[in-house]
Scaffold this motif. Structure first.
Motif, mmCIF file in Angstrom:
data_model
loop_
_atom_site.group_PDB
_atom_site.id
_atom_site.type_symbol
_atom_site.label_atom_id
_atom_site.label_comp_id
_atom_site.label_asym_id
_atom_site.label_seq_id
_atom_site.Cartn_x
_atom_site.Cartn_y
_atom_site.Cartn_z
ATOM 1 N N TYR A 1 4.376 7.163 1.864
ATOM 2 C CA TYR A 1 4.460 6.100 2.859
ATOM 3 C C TYR A 1 4.100 4.784 2.182
ATOM 4 N N GLY A 2 4.825 3.746 2.515
ATOM 5 C CA GLY A 2 4.526 2.436 1.952
ATOM 6 C C GLY A 2 4.561 1.371 3.023
ATOM 7 N N HIS A 3 3.564 0.512 3.039
ATOM 8 C CA HIS A 3 3.511 -0.557 4.037
ATOM 9 C C HIS A 3 2.827 -1.773 3.423
ATOM 10 N N PRO B 1 -4.930 -0.006 10.140
ATOM 11 C CA PRO B 1 -3.831 0.700 10.816
ATOM 12 C C PRO B 1 -2.974 1.535 9.869
ATOM 13 N N ILE B 2 -2.864 1.093 8.621
ATOM 14 C CA ILE B 2 -2.060 1.869 7.662
ATOM 15 C C ILE B 2 -2.720 3.229 7.413
ATOM 16 N N ASP C 1 -5.635 -5.157 7.261
ATOM 17 C CA ASP C 1 -4.375 -4.430 7.498
ATOM 18 C C ASP C 1 -4.434 -3.010 6.944
ATOM 19 N N PHE C 2 -5.415 -2.724 6.108
ATOM 20 C CA PHE C 2 -5.564 -1.347 5.598
ATOM 21 C C PHE C 2 -5.844 -0.372 6.750
ATOM 22 N N SER D 1 -4.973 4.683 9.258
ATOM 23 C CA SER D 1 -5.003 5.437 10.517
ATOM 24 C C SER D 1 -3.699 6.221 10.699
ATOM 25 N N TYR D 2 -2.575 5.546 10.465
ATOM 26 C CA TYR D 2 -1.268 6.191 10.606
ATOM 27 C C TYR D 2 -1.096 7.321 9.588
ATOM 28 N N VAL E 1 0.873 -1.176 0.000
ATOM 29 C CA VAL E 1 0.000 0.000 0.000
ATOM 30 C C VAL E 1 0.906 1.221 0.000
ATOM 31 N N ILE E 2 0.818 1.998 -1.074
ATOM 32 C CA ILE E 2 1.665 3.192 -1.193
ATOM 33 C C ILE E 2 0.750 4.407 -1.253
ATOM 34 N N ARG F 1 -3.177 10.459 10.348
ATOM 35 C CA ARG F 1 -2.626 11.325 11.406
ATOM 36 C C ARG F 1 -1.423 12.113 10.893
#
Lengths: 138, 115
Positions: free
Chosen positions: B93-95, B105-106, B102-103, B108-109, B78-79, B112
């Motif tokens: 950001y990439g995770h 918390p990504i 899992d989307f 959410s971060y 996820v980018i 913020r």
């Protein structure tokens, strides 16, 4: 501190507190030259975070969020407010004694980091390895 | 007095103004379009929580939000890119996500960080 990955692969990079510690995850040794009680390790490949873990002194290690640990690094804002509150309420009472009694963090009195850390990379559940991302959501 | 009130109102409106984002079409590689809808809906939910706006017209926005979902060996990368209107990259950001949950918390971060 030796850092290994749970999947045993060596094609990730390891970051310690946001700084590149090892270009590849094979034979990675992270030098923990910090006065802090913990370091935050991240597993990154091609700019994508694959995992992360807070490593505390005295071997107290905690992964945050399993496979999604990279999303939630330690929050400086909340901790900062807590520390500020503590300082404002206790500073007058403890100023002299704490300065006299608190050992230096650099002296190692707070413990040492573990010699080896294994960072979890991959899904929490092995059934998710082949998750059908190319199919409609059921 | 009038000038003071006008200046105060000007500062107040500046403080209350929400940053406005326009979400560009999600770029997908090996991922079904349903996940683009899901992640876009999540961004909108978190925008309401964190106090910034998602606008429907590109010309009204302060920044563009580009989301990419790229199938990896295991999971999906996820980018998320925050870009100026001239497409210049401001932040990204990439995770990895191993499952759709899992989307959360990504986003959410990211929410913020960009609010």
């Amino acid at each position: 501190m030796a850092v290994r990955l749970s999947d045993g692969r060596d094609d990730y990079s390891i970051y310690c507190d946001g700084k590149l510690a090892c270009e590849t995850s094979g034979n990675c040794i992270v030098k923990t030259m910090t006065g802090s009680d913990h370091v935050y390790l991240q597993v990154i490949k091609n700019g994508i975070i694959y995992g992360g873990v807070n490593v505390y002194r005295e071997g107290n290690t905690s992964a945050s969020g399993g496979g999604l640990s990279g999303w939630d690094p330690p929050s400086p804002s909340g901790q900062g407010l807590q520390v500020l509150g503590d300082v404002l309420t206790t500073f007058p009472l403890y100023t002299l004694t704490s300065f006299a009694l608190t050992p230096s963090r650099h002296s190692g009195a707070y413990g040492t980091f573990p010699k080896e850390v294994v960072i979890k990379v991959g899904p929490r559940d092995s059934s998710l390895v082949n998750y059908p991302w190319d199919q409609p959501i059921k | 007095m009038f000038r003071f009130v006008a200046i105060t109102l000007l500062f107040a409106s500046a403080l209350w103004a929400k940053t406005e984002y326009f979400i560009l079409p999600v770029q997908l590689h090996g991922v079904h379009g349903d996940y683009a809808k899901r992640i876009t809906a999540l961004v909108k939910e978190y925008a309401a929580i964190d106090g910034y706006a998602i606008v429907t017209k590109k010309e009204d926005c302060d920044y563009l939000l580009q989301i990419k979902l790229i199938r990896e060996e295991v999971g999906v990368a996820v980018i998320i890119e925050k870009r100026k209107k001239n497409k210049k990259l401001v932040w990204n950001y990439g995770h990895i996500a191993y499952e759709p949950n899992d989307f959360i918390p990504i986003i959410s971060y990211v929410s913020r960080k960009i609010k």
